[in-house]
Scaffold this active site. Structure first.
Site, PDB file in Angstrom:
ATOM      1  N   GLY A  12     -17.542  42.877  34.952  1.00 30.59           N
ATOM      2  CA  GLY A  12     -16.899  42.587  36.055  1.00 30.59           C
ATOM      3  C   GLY A  12     -16.485  44.074  36.465  1.00 30.59           C
ATOM      4  N   GLY A  14     -15.224  45.065  39.737  1.00 29.19           N
ATOM      5  CA  GLY A  14     -14.394  45.163  40.891  1.00 29.19           C
ATOM      6  C   GLY A  14     -13.140  46.292  40.777  1.00 29.19           C
ATOM      7  CG  ASP A  37     -19.862  43.339  39.467  1.00 25.78           C
ATOM      8  OD1 ASP A  37     -20.543  42.299  40.198  1.00 25.78           O
ATOM      9  OD2 ASP A  37     -18.714  43.520  39.336  1.00 25.78           O
ATOM     10  NE  ARG A  86      -2.019  36.841  42.145  1.00 22.79           N
ATOM     11  CZ  ARG A  86      -0.922  37.098  41.874  1.00 22.79           C
ATOM     12  NH1 ARG A  86       0.113  36.360  42.707  1.00 22.79           N
ATOM     13  NH2 ARG A  86      -0.457  38.163  41.418  1.00 22.79           N
ATOM     14  NE  ARG A  94      -1.172  37.030  37.783  1.00 25.84           N
ATOM     15  CZ  ARG A  94       0.047  37.283  38.167  1.00 25.84           C
ATOM     16  NH1 ARG A  94       1.090  36.416  38.274  1.00 25.84           N
ATOM     17  NH2 ARG A  94       0.455  38.415  38.371  1.00 25.84           N
ATOM     18  CG  ASN A 101     -12.165  33.336  38.356  1.00 28.52           C
ATOM     19  OD1 ASN A 101     -13.011  33.514  38.832  1.00 28.52           O
ATOM     20  ND2 ASN A 101     -10.782  33.887  38.505  1.00 28.52           N
ATOM     21  CG  HIS A 179      -0.706  37.466  33.471  1.00 29.36           C
ATOM     22  ND1 HIS A 179       0.160  38.559  33.885  1.00 29.36           N
ATOM     23  CD2 HIS A 179      -1.929  37.700  34.303  1.00 29.36           C
ATOM     24  CE1 HIS A 179      -0.306  39.288  34.816  1.00 29.36           C
ATOM     25  NE2 HIS A 179      -1.563  38.911  35.148  1.00 29.36           N
TER      26      HIS A 179
END
Length: 318
Positions: A12, A14, A37, A86, A94, A101, A179
């Protein structure tokens, strides 16, 4: 683990994944860095930029890129940051990312471990504690941690230093729990120049609005996302701290999430407490926390477990 034989994979690339890759490169933590990715061309684009940057940094590192998770092989440490983030301008927890996910985490957990025997996994994808719980269940990997509340801990220390007018180097203290919404500010762990917070405030004739600090820690990410589109540098620094502790076997105390067992929760669930982090994980320093903080951690565990169970249910239904 020896510094000169470390292969780090990042799944990933991003905003968070690419910033973390740069931070790891800048710290010269890897001799091989593999980026993955599924978006066509993205991993290559990030890899090319990192190669350019490394002309300045001058680390001895091989940089690879792949578009399939299953092409990553023989990594020592794998950071999983793939997933939906988000979005700016949309007020969302989240936890609301769990459905989409969970599918991504399930796939990674099914195809990556067999090609990366003995790898250590650091889960970043939100809701991170529930996703780490899911990844561990499916992958059966021995070393799985969530980045947990180390990022909140850095935000907490930064805000304390700002309000007290001291260097952040003089501030220590941790955030635990989830978190996200059920983060627990561990006020009993705060030290300013080695003094507990109440003693420091009294001796320096200062005051502290704890509610202001707690709101900042829990809400500042939303502000950053709304204005700039994503959080980048804070997460990258936090996650690099964790990787560095593992690579150099530092045995430093970080507020990461690891599996915890509670009598009234059906499975082990990932929540954060101050934990010794090195090439192995532990001990967890729950003995330094107050009874109220421990109760709040238990409540956070229930929240994480609820999100995890909901993601499992939705995976089965799909």
């Amino acid at each position: 683990m020896r510094k000169w034989q470390v292969h780090i994979g990042i799944i990933g690339t991003g905003n968070v994944g690419s910033a973390t890759a740069f931070s790891i490169l800048k710290s010269c933590l890897a001799t091989e860095l593999s980026l993955v990715d599924i978006k066509p061309g993205l991993a290559r684009a990030v890899a090319e930029e990192l190669k350019h940057a490394n002309s300045s940094i001058k680390c001895d590192v091989v940089i690879n890129y792949f578009e399939r998770d299953e092409d990553l092989s023989n990594a020592d440490i794998i950071i999983i940051s793939a997933g939906y983030p988000r979005q700016p301008g949309i007020r969302m927890s989240r936890r609301e990312l769990a459905r989409k996910n969970a599918e991504i985490i399930k796939y990674i957990a099914e195809v990556v471990p067999s090609r990366n025997p003995g790898a250590k996994y650091i889960v970043v994808t939100n809701p991170v504690d529930a996703m780490a719980t899911l990844f561990r269940k499916i992958s059966r990997a021995n070393f799985v941690i969530s980045t947990g509340t180390h990022l909140e801990t850095l935000r907490f220390r930064a805000k304390l230093a700002e309000l007290l007018g001291v260097s952040v180097k003089e501030v220590s203290g941790f955030v635990g729990g989830e978190h996200g919404e059920a983060a627990v500010i561990l006020w009993s762990t705060v030290r300013i120049n080695g003094m507990d917070l109440n003693t420091y405030l009294r001796m320096n004739s200062k005051s502290m609005n704890k509610a202001e600090v707690e709101n900042y820690v829990k809400e500042i990410a939303e502000f950053i996302i709304d204005v700039s589109g994503a959080t980048r540098y804070g997460p990258a620094a936090a996650f690099t701290d964790i990787v560095k502790a593992i690579v150099y076997d530092e045995n430093t105390v970080l507020s990461i999430a690891t599996p915890h067992r509670f009598n009234d929760i059906g499975e082990e669930v990932f929540i954060s407490v101050p934990t010794v982090v090195g090439n192995s994980i532990g001990p967890k320093l729950t003995n330094i926390l107050s009874k109220d903080e421990l109760r709040s951690l238990h409540e956070a565990a229930r929240a994480v477990y609820s999100t995890y169970k909901r993601s499992i249910k939705e995976l089965v239904e799909d």
